[in-house]
Design an enzyme around this catalytic site. Structure first.
Site, PDB file in Angstrom:
ATOM      1  N   ALA A  82      65.959  31.098 -53.440  1.00  0.00           N
ATOM      2  CA  ALA A  82      65.877  30.053 -52.413  1.00  0.00           C
ATOM      3  C   ALA A  82      64.576  30.201 -51.656  1.00  0.00           C
ATOM      4  CB  ALA A  82      67.052  30.156 -51.446  1.00  0.00           C
ATOM      5  N   GLU A 102      60.604  33.486 -57.856  1.00  0.00           N
ATOM      6  CA  GLU A 102      61.483  34.629 -57.622  1.00  0.00           C
ATOM      7  C   GLU A 102      62.085  35.231 -58.887  1.00  0.00           C
ATOM      8  OE1 GLU A 102      64.244  33.603 -54.496  1.00  0.00           O
ATOM      9  OE2 GLU A 102      62.634  33.567 -53.004  1.00  0.00           O
TER      10      GLU A 102
END
Length: 186
Positions: A82, A102
């Protein structure tokens, strides 16, 4: 024309401008007609992604969690990928970017599921939840303050991690529960 008796903002003043958040003091008209001041954290919003490593239609599909160091949590916690929306950035584009940064993965398909407030008692932050499927592995592009380990996890194990309190990040818990309840098996 705005109804002067309608609940909502009467006035606002900025008392802090930061990199991630801004802090305002708002004068607010409440539903009973009275007014008062509230501290409100303004946030650009974020996107979050549940990346499916295996087919979501499988009996117990595998998702990618990340184990990330969070100073405010005083250690490592399990999360879904996120990140914050950049100015003018569409939510789906942010989800694609955060997944790649990520986890190093790109997705053949990104589907929006749900948008929710994080803590509406003091912030206007909304998170846009996406599901990513058809993953292709690549290299992550972590920022200097990101310390992340990608953790493939079966959905049943992720649900147990929520139940036992190992997953204690609210966006992650809500997102996994939402996907388990409303996305899988539809």
């Amino acid at each position: 024309m705005t109804d002067p008796e309608r609940p909502g903002q009467v006035a606002s003043r900025r008392i802090h401008t930061g990199k991630v958040i801004n802090l305002d003091i708002d004068e607010v008209r409440f539903p009973n007609g009275k007014t008062g001041e509230l501290e409100i954290i303004r946030h650009s919003g974020a996107s979050a992604v549940i990346p499916f490593l295996s087919d979501p239609g499988a009996d117990d599909p595998t998702i990618l969690l990340i184990r990330q160091y969070r100073y405010a949590a005083d250690g490592f916690i399990y999360e879904i990928p996120a990140g914050r929306l950049e100015p003018g950035e569409p939510a789906e584009q942010c989800a694609v970017r955060e997944l790649r940064e990520e986890t190093g993965c790109t997705a053949a398909k990104m589907e929006h599921l749900y948008t929710f407030f994080t803590t509406p008692g003091f912030t206007d932050e909304k998170i846009h939840l996406f599901v990513a499927t058809g993953l292709t592995s690549g290299e992550s592009e972590l920022e200097s303050d990101e310390f992340v380990e990608v953790v493939p996890t079966q959905m049943s194990a992720a649900l147990k991690l929520i139940k036992d309190g190992t997953i204690n990040d609210a966006k992650t818990a809500l997102s996994i529960l939402y996907v388990a309840g409303f996305f899988l098996g539809r």
